[in-house]
Design a protein around this motif. Structure first.
Motif: not given
Lengths: 235, 235
Positions: B26-27, B30-31, B34-35, B43, B45-46, B104
């Motif tokens: 997930d992490e 995810t950009q 998106y968070v 959430l 992000f990456y 994402r």
């Protein structure tokens, strides 16, 4: 060979490390100048192993700070790693480990005091890491770093990095120069318990306020608050 | 969650990889945009995972080329690694792995075609590597690279690096510009079996001679000889 024998004892005694393939140690502690002076001995010099050691060390340090500072955003992680993994700090680690005494140098380089040069000592620290990795894998390198490098974080060796004012300067100016001003907003209380309130302004805009028993502490607090605004995920 | 379920299937099917800790995937995919659009979902992000993935990949590639090209000197190893580990090649690996379909993104980024952008795809490739490393360690990353990256060496993806003329240019000019000239010394034989002899001169000094059935081949040979003179430990 005497040189490597002494190094062997040192590694065993100080770090409980025993390198099985001694030729790796030979290679890691030999400079090209020495190889050139001994053309018939079929020697190798450290540069290839250093290439590998550098990558291993980057990973081991990255992994450590990633797991230790669980909320530190990428930008700060990158800057902290750069503060830890660089010529100056690696040269100092090499000296602390007494690696400087075991380098095989050519006569000219010896005369030119190469043995004391940061650039060479940093290389040798990395080539030792490369040799340890080739001999035994990542985990023993991690254990070595846990003895030699990671404690330095708690000993304050990288405190400049954790200095909020320095950090704010780096973050605020990453896209070009800006003005950063600290302004004393208030000062009160008796001399032995004085309190200061300071604001930090970036290009005239107030981004943080800090309080403390010294101006310096209040400024650090203000810088920290500003950092949180500029990089919301700041640890 | 559908997104990660699809990714899970893809990884299992194409690479026989099963990530145990799904939150890492997930992490990794995810950009931040998106968070920001889903503030209540807690959430991540990456970017932090990418920081780690980059270091893991540097090591895995370094280790591979160090062991494959056993006589390649440090300078060439460094340049070869840079040819393999960079935004363009990692973005292409991400596309080949179909990772682009699972990122994402916030709506604005989606509209701006971020999903097709090399910089984002490179980041996601590295963050996937970071997730795989955190979940399972270095070895599974090595196995993944052995499927996705290393075969590209034999497929000719990095042939430009192994082009002796390009390489000679880089090596000869590393300390500033020099003139590199190829000079046809001789040409003979029948049309269907013509032979060429070419010399390469650096700042007027002949450093290599090559022969071949085309001018190009003769030039490559001359460049190779010159490289051997400039970097005697050249593989």
């Amino acid at each position: 060979m005497k040189l490597i024998k002494g190094l062997d004892d040192l590694l065993k005694k100080n770090f409980n490390i025993v390198i099985k393939d001694k030729s790796l140690l030979d290679e890691a502690f030999t400079q090209a100048s020495y190889v050139n002076e001994h053309p018939n001995e079929n020697l190798k010099f450290y540069e290839r192993i250093e290439f590998l050691g550098d990558a291993v060390m980057q990973l081991v340090v990255s992994d450590y700070i990633y797991k230790r500072y669980t909320k530190m955003p990428q930008g700060r992680l990158t800057r902290l790693r750069a503060a830890m993994v660089n010529e100056e700090s690696f040269a100092s680690f090499a000296r602390e480990c007494h690696f400087d005494q075991y380098i095989r140098l050519g006569k000219g380089e010896e005369k030119a005091h190469a043995r004391e040069r940061d650039s060479l000592l940093c290389d040798i620290f990395e080539s030792f890491i490369g040799a340890l990795y080739l001999d035994q894998g990542v985990e023993p390198v991690r254990a070595f770093a846990a003895q030699v490098i990671f404690p330095k974080l708690d000993e304050g060796r990288f405190d400049e990095f954790f200095d909020h004012k320095t950090e704010l300067q780096e973050v605020a100016q990453k896209n070009g120069p800006v003005s950063i001003d600290y302004e004393l907003l208030d000062e009160n209380g008796p001399d032995n318990d004085r309190a200061f309130k300071v604001a930090v302004k970036i290009d005239g805009k107030e981004l943080g306020v800090g309080v403390g028993h010294s101006k310096k502490n209040a400024e650090q607090g203000a810088a920290k608050q500003a950092l949180l605004k500029l990089e919301p995920d700041q640890a």
